[in-house]
Scaffold this motif. Structure first.
Motif, PDB file in Angstrom:
ATOM      1  N   GLN A   3       0.294  -1.202   0.169  1.00  0.00           N
ATOM      2  CA  GLN A   3      -0.222   0.501   0.122  1.00  0.00           C
ATOM      3  C   GLN A   3       0.902   1.275   0.098  1.00  0.00           C
ATOM      4  O   GLN A   3       1.725   1.465   0.877  1.00  0.00           O
ATOM      5  CB  GLN A   3      -0.567  -0.556   1.148  1.00  0.00           C
ATOM      6  CG  GLN A   3      -1.741  -0.870   1.310  1.00  0.00           C
ATOM      7  CD  GLN A   3      -1.200  -2.162   1.520  1.00  0.00           C
ATOM      8  OE1 GLN A   3      -0.872  -2.512   2.926  1.00  0.00           O
ATOM      9  NE2 GLN A   3      -2.269  -3.597   1.259  1.00  0.00           N
ATOM     10  N   VAL A   5       0.513   5.472   1.025  1.00  0.00           N
ATOM     11  CA  VAL A   5      -0.162   6.219   1.328  1.00  0.00           C
ATOM     12  C   VAL A   5       0.495   7.555   1.154  1.00  0.00           C
ATOM     13  O   VAL A   5       1.997   7.516   1.890  1.00  0.00           O
ATOM     14  CB  VAL A   5      -0.550   5.585   2.289  1.00  0.00           C
ATOM     15  CG1 VAL A   5      -1.157   7.238   3.731  1.00  0.00           C
ATOM     16  CG2 VAL A   5      -0.856   4.562   2.885  1.00  0.00           C
ATOM     17  N   GLU A   6      -0.019   8.060   0.286  1.00  0.00           N
ATOM     18  CA  GLU A   6       0.101   9.838   0.368  1.00  0.00           C
ATOM     19  C   GLU A   6      -0.778  10.381   0.538  1.00  0.00           C
ATOM     20  O   GLU A   6      -1.834  10.832   1.725  1.00  0.00           O
ATOM     21  CB  GLU A   6      -0.457   9.727  -1.550  1.00  0.00           C
ATOM     22  CG  GLU A   6       0.233   8.865  -2.621  1.00  0.00           C
ATOM     23  CD  GLU A   6      -0.828   8.227  -3.235  1.00  0.00           C
ATOM     24  OE1 GLU A   6      -0.487   8.525  -4.696  1.00  0.00           O
ATOM     25  OE2 GLU A   6      -1.813   8.371  -2.639  1.00  0.00           O
ATOM     26  N   SER A   7       0.285  11.594   1.350  1.00  0.00           N
ATOM     27  CA  SER A   7      -0.374  13.214   2.018  1.00  0.00           C
ATOM     28  C   SER A   7      -0.045  14.312   1.675  1.00  0.00           C
ATOM     29  O   SER A   7       0.941  14.762   0.782  1.00  0.00           O
ATOM     30  CB  SER A   7      -0.214  12.824   3.739  1.00  0.00           C
ATOM     31  OG  SER A   7       0.961  12.926   3.398  1.00  0.00           O
ATOM     32  N   CYS A  22       5.128  10.252   1.105  1.00  0.00           N
ATOM     33  CA  CYS A  22       4.389   9.037   0.386  1.00  0.00           C
ATOM     34  C   CYS A  22       5.095   8.062   1.352  1.00  0.00           C
ATOM     35  O   CYS A  22       6.215   8.044   1.271  1.00  0.00           O
ATOM     36  CB  CYS A  22       4.379   8.785  -0.862  1.00  0.00           C
ATOM     37  SG  CYS A  22       3.593   6.720  -1.625  1.00  0.00           S
ATOM     38  N   THR A  25       3.582   0.442   2.888  1.00  0.00           N
ATOM     39  CA  THR A  25       3.223   0.142   3.712  1.00  0.00           C
ATOM     40  C   THR A  25       2.739  -1.322   3.145  1.00  0.00           C
ATOM     41  O   THR A  25       2.856  -2.008   1.989  1.00  0.00           O
ATOM     42  CB  THR A  25       2.770  -0.089   4.897  1.00  0.00           C
ATOM     43  OG1 THR A  25       1.338   0.324   4.509  1.00  0.00           O
ATOM     44  CG2 THR A  25       3.217   1.758   5.826  1.00  0.00           C
ATOM     45  N   GLY A 112      -0.076   4.664  -6.262  1.00  0.00           N
ATOM     46  CA  GLY A 112      -0.939   5.008  -4.448  1.00  0.00           C
ATOM     47  C   GLY A 112      -2.606   5.301  -5.492  1.00  0.00           C
ATOM     48  O   GLY A 112      -2.510   5.534  -6.376  1.00  0.00           O
ATOM     49  N   GLN A 113      -3.387   6.118  -4.360  1.00  0.00           N
ATOM     50  CA  GLN A 113      -4.821   6.533  -5.031  1.00  0.00           C
ATOM     51  C   GLN A 113      -4.620   8.108  -4.938  1.00  0.00           C
ATOM     52  O   GLN A 113      -5.797   7.839  -6.176  1.00  0.00           O
ATOM     53  CB  GLN A 113      -5.479   6.244  -3.900  1.00  0.00           C
ATOM     54  CG  GLN A 113      -5.794   5.232  -2.937  1.00  0.00           C
ATOM     55  CD  GLN A 113      -6.466   3.706  -3.546  1.00  0.00           C
ATOM     56  OE1 GLN A 113      -7.652   4.748  -4.461  1.00  0.00           O
ATOM     57  NE2 GLN A 113      -7.139   3.345  -3.752  1.00  0.00           N
ATOM     58  N   THR A 115      -3.516  11.958  -4.999  1.00  0.00           N
ATOM     59  CA  THR A 115      -4.170  13.038  -3.952  1.00  0.00           C
ATOM     60  C   THR A 115      -3.965  14.442  -5.145  1.00  0.00           C
ATOM     61  O   THR A 115      -2.841  14.350  -5.713  1.00  0.00           O
ATOM     62  CB  THR A 115      -2.525  13.440  -2.806  1.00  0.00           C
ATOM     63  OG1 THR A 115      -3.096  14.153  -2.155  1.00  0.00           O
ATOM     64  CG2 THR A 115      -0.983  13.188  -3.512  1.00  0.00           C
TER      65      THR A 115
END
Length: 121
Positions: A3, A5-7, A22, A25, A112-113, A115
Motif C-alpha cells: 500500500q 499512502v500519500e499525503s 508517500c 506499507t 497509490g490512490q 492526491t
C-alpha cells in the motif's frame, strides 16, 4: 501486498510551495524505484520525479529546477518538495513504487490512490 499512502495535497496559490509525502506499507522484500506521476483532465499521465534504487533521480522536463524528490529508505518514504507552482501543475499526483512481493529481485509496480493538487489564486 503493498500500500502506498500519500499525503500533503491541497490548494495553493501560484508561486507557492507544497510538499507531498508517500510511505510504502505492507508486506514486501524490497523496494526499487519510488516516485511520483501526475495526471490532469486534459493531459496523459506523466512522470514527475523518480528516485532510483542506485541513488540517482530523474525529473519530468516541466518540473526540473522547481521540484525536488528525496527518499528515506529506512522509513520506505519519499517526499516531493514543490516550489514555484504554476496552474499547469494542477493534477492528481500518484505515488509509485516498484516492490518485490514474491522475492527480493522480481519487482512489480504499485500506485497509490492519488492526491489532488490545485494551483489557483
Amino acid at each position: 501486498q503493498v500500500q502506498l499512502v500519500e499525503s500533503g495535497g491541497g490548494l495553493v496559490q501560484p508561486g507557492g510551495s507544497l510538499r507531498l509525502s508517500c510511505v510504502a506499507t505492507g508486506s514486501f522484500y524490497s523496494l526499487g524505484d519510488m516516485g511520483w506521476y501526475r495526471q490532469s483532465l486534459d493531459k496523459p499521465r506523466e512522470l514527475v520525479a523518480i528516485s532510483r534504487g542506485g541513488n540517482s533521480d530523474d525529473y519530468g522536463d516541466s518540473v526540473k529546477g522547481r521540484f525536488t524528490i528525496s527518499r528515506d529508505s529506512t522509513k520506505n518514504t519519499i517526499t516531493l518538495q514543490k516550489s514555484a507552482l504554476k496552474p499547469d501543475d494542477t493534477a492528481v499526483y500518484f505515488c509509485y513504487a516498484e516492490a518485490g512481493v514474491m522475492s527480493p529481485i522480481a519487482k512489480r509496480p504499485f500506485y497509490g490512490q492519488g492526491t489532488q493538487v490545485t494551483v489557483a489564486s
